[in-house]
Design a protein around this motif. Structure first.
Motif, PDB file in Angstrom:
ATOM      1  N   GLU A  28      34.386  38.271  46.873  1.00  0.00           N
ATOM      2  CA  GLU A  28      33.262  38.995  46.249  1.00  0.00           C
ATOM      3  C   GLU A  28      32.866  38.371  44.924  1.00  0.00           C
ATOM      4  OE1 GLU A  28      36.439  40.491  48.037  1.00  0.00           O
ATOM      5  OE2 GLU A  28      36.474  41.148  45.945  1.00  0.00           O
ATOM      6  N   THR A  29      33.862  37.848  44.194  1.00  0.00           N
ATOM      7  CA  THR A  29      33.567  37.375  42.836  1.00  0.00           C
ATOM      8  C   THR A  29      33.445  35.867  42.759  1.00  0.00           C
ATOM      9  OG1 THR A  29      35.918  37.298  42.342  1.00  0.00           O
ATOM     10  CG2 THR A  29      34.760  39.327  41.801  1.00  0.00           C
ATOM     11  N   ARG A  30      33.546  35.183  43.917  1.00  0.00           N
ATOM     12  CA  ARG A  30      33.541  33.715  43.922  1.00  0.00           C
ATOM     13  C   ARG A  30      32.284  33.161  43.262  1.00  0.00           C
ATOM     14  NH1 ARG A  30      35.940  31.632  49.479  1.00  0.00           N
ATOM     15  NH2 ARG A  30      37.640  32.975  48.772  1.00  0.00           N
ATOM     16  N   GLU A  31      31.129  33.782  43.592  1.00  0.00           N
ATOM     17  CA  GLU A  31      29.868  33.263  43.074  1.00  0.00           C
ATOM     18  C   GLU A  31      29.786  33.402  41.565  1.00  0.00           C
ATOM     19  OE1 GLU A  31      27.891  31.429  44.699  1.00  0.00           O
ATOM     20  OE2 GLU A  31      26.646  31.186  42.918  1.00  0.00           O
ATOM     21  N   ASN A  32      30.448  34.469  41.000  1.00  0.00           N
ATOM     22  CA  ASN A  32      30.459  34.646  39.536  1.00  0.00           C
ATOM     23  C   ASN A  32      31.139  33.468  38.854  1.00  0.00           C
ATOM     24  OD1 ASN A  32      29.313  37.073  39.993  1.00  0.00           O
ATOM     25  ND2 ASN A  32      31.084  38.317  39.463  1.00  0.00           N
ATOM     26  N   PHE A  33      32.285  33.065  39.416  1.00  0.00           N
ATOM     27  CA  PHE A  33      33.012  31.946  38.810  1.00  0.00           C
ATOM     28  C   PHE A  33      32.207  30.668  38.890  1.00  0.00           C
ATOM     29  CE2 PHE A  33      37.033  33.599  37.530  1.00  0.00           C
ATOM     30  CZ  PHE A  33      37.250  34.720  38.322  1.00  0.00           C
TER      31      PHE A  33
ATOM     32  N   TYR B  58      41.636  30.452  33.075  1.00  0.00           N
ATOM     33  CA  TYR B  58      40.989  31.254  34.105  1.00  0.00           C
ATOM     34  C   TYR B  58      41.595  31.051  35.482  1.00  0.00           C
ATOM     35  CZ  TYR B  58      37.433  32.022  30.522  1.00  0.00           C
ATOM     36  OH  TYR B  58      36.784  32.353  29.365  1.00  0.00           O
TER      37      TYR B  58
ATOM     38  N   VAL C  64      32.557  38.140  34.121  1.00  0.00           N
ATOM     39  CA  VAL C  64      31.259  38.794  33.953  1.00  0.00           C
ATOM     40  C   VAL C  64      30.573  38.209  32.742  1.00  0.00           C
ATOM     41  CG1 VAL C  64      30.108  40.993  33.673  1.00  0.00           C
ATOM     42  CG2 VAL C  64      32.295  40.896  34.846  1.00  0.00           C
TER      43      VAL C  64
ATOM     44  N   LYS D 128      39.458  32.173  44.332  1.00  0.00           N
ATOM     45  CA  LYS D 128      39.288  33.537  43.815  1.00  0.00           C
ATOM     46  C   LYS D 128      38.820  34.447  44.943  1.00  0.00           C
ATOM     47  CE  LYS D 128      40.281  32.498  39.575  1.00  0.00           C
ATOM     48  NZ  LYS D 128      41.497  32.968  38.951  1.00  0.00           N
TER      49      LYS D 128
ATOM     50  N   ARG E  30      40.500  38.034  38.337  1.00  0.00           N
ATOM     51  CA  ARG E  30      39.804  38.140  39.634  1.00  0.00           C
ATOM     52  C   ARG E  30      38.310  38.194  39.512  1.00  0.00           C
ATOM     53  NH1 ARG E  30      43.433  42.311  40.444  1.00  0.00           N
ATOM     54  NH2 ARG E  30      45.464  41.373  40.726  1.00  0.00           N
ATOM     55  N   ASN E  31      37.793  38.399  38.278  1.00  0.00           N
ATOM     56  CA  ASN E  31      36.347  38.429  38.154  1.00  0.00           C
ATOM     57  C   ASN E  31      35.969  37.952  36.768  1.00  0.00           C
ATOM     58  OD1 ASN E  31      33.683  38.835  38.637  1.00  0.00           O
ATOM     59  ND2 ASN E  31      33.747  41.066  38.633  1.00  0.00           N
TER      60      ASN E  31
END
Lengths: 82, 290
Positions: free
Chosen positions: A31-36, A72, A81, A28, A78-79
């Motif tokens: 920026e959003t890698r840590e969210n996943f 997913y 939340v 991914k 891409r993100n």
């Protein structure tokens, strides 16, 4: 996660699903890698109290987990939340 | 058998037969009806009070499981209904239970007339559509309602049919032609169209496939009676030109040949179709040409 005793087949399935989730997170955007990653951690942690012998529940959670991972993994997402 | 010539007067209903020779009586009785109809909305003195019919209580035992609490095991919950207030079909009972007793009861439903295939479930051991299955008498004990057998359960009575749909997609259930399209209709003779009768009516409710023990034990590789019925529907269609490819797809150990003519499928089909017969016809075609 048990001690150095041999892992059962079911435990290996759970770990392989977790590993697959983390691998997908790496594909991914940065920026959003840590969210996943955090989402995967939260989902697994919410069911940490399931009994080791409760095969039905574990298999059900594995199935739904795999299905969510398939959804997913698609390129468009891409993100995530909370 | 000789045709009997019936006097036209005899075709009238028996009650009017009496006054046939006295037309004035008919008119007077008609006017009498008209006058009382005018007062229909007003409660008349001679209207008898409605006697409450004795309630006919029927017990339904329904399989319940909630995925939000996956650790709690599935259980059978009993619901009591008065059959005098309920429609005749099991779906009417389920809707009443959901409306009046337990609104968390979850099931699929759509057309309520047996054409969509949404409400397929196991009622008293038989896979049928809930909207076509009459409620048995209250004297015959509790009615047991389960989801379709040997399927993963999404919630309560809802089966997970994703694998079933995936198998249906795999047989390419659409017309395939090698000739370039002409813009005109692809014609078919009446005799050829008759070959599709009993095949096209399938509503894909999954009752037959989930009643087949062979499909229970091999659902990943065996296609199951419903999908094979549709596969034959495209094989038998004279307009389709990919017959050899369709047959080639079934040329392996598992997709078609796990059928051992158990015939639970034909027995349980709520639309009265015969998947077992269609499968036998596929096997015959494969044997004589393949």
């Amino acid at each position: 996660m048990p001690t150095t005793r041999k892992l059962t087949g079911l435990q290996r399935d759970v770990l392989s699903l977790y590993r697959a989730c983390l691998r997908q997170a790496r594909l991914k955007p940065v920026e959003t890698r840590e969210n996943f990653r955090q989402f995967a951690r939260d989902e697994f942690r919410s069911h940490v109290d399931v009994d080791r012998k409760d095969f039905n529940t574990i298999e059900y959670l594995l199935r739904t987990g795999r299905r969510k991972l398939e959804t997913y993994s698609s390129e468009g997402i891409r993100n995530i939340v909370r | 058998m000789s045709a009997k010539i019936v006097h036209p007067r005899l075709l009238l209903s028996a009650s009017r037969l009496v006054s046939i020779n006295r037309p004035s009586r008919i008119i007077s009785s008609l006017t009498a009806h008209v006058s009382t109809r005018g007062l229909a909305s007003v409660a008349t003195a001679d209207a008898s009070p409605r006697v409450a019919a004795k309630p006919r209580i029927k017990t339904f035992e329904i399989y319940r499981w909630n995925p939000d609490t996956p650790q709690k095991k599935p259980e059978m919950v009993k619901y009591d209904l008065d059959l005098n207030q309920t429609g005749p079909m099991v779906l009417d009972a389920l809707i009443r239970i959901k409306n009046e007793i337990d609104s968390t009861l979850t099931f699929r439903r759509s057309c309520r007339e047996g054409i969509c295939g949404s409400c397929a479930m196991n009622i008293d051991g038989v896979n049928t559509l809930a909207c076509l299955c009459r409620i048995s008498d209250e004297s015959s004990g509790a009615t047991k309602i389960y989801p379709l057998p040997h399927t993963y359960v999404v919630k309560d009575l809802i089966p997970d049919l994703t694998q079933f749909y995936k198998q249906y997609r795999s047989i390419k259930p659409y017309l395939q032609r090698k000739d370039p399209p002409t813009g005109k209709e692809v014609l078919q003779s009446i005799a050829d169209r008759k070959k599709l009768d009993g095949l096209y009516e399938c509503i894909l409710c999954a009752c037959c496939s989930t009643s087949c023990p062979s499909y229970w034990w091999n659902s990943a590789e065996y296609l199951g009676p419903a999908v094979l019925l549709q596969s034959y529907r495209w094989l038998a269609d004279s307009r389709d030109q990919f017959k050899e490819e369709r047959k080639q797809q079934l040329e392996n150990e598992m997709s078609l040949y796990r059928c051992h003519t158990i015939m639970n499928c034909a027995r349980t089909c709520p639309k009265g179709l015969n998947p077992g017969l269609a499968i036998a016809q596929i096997k015959k075609e494969m044997a004589f040409s393949g």
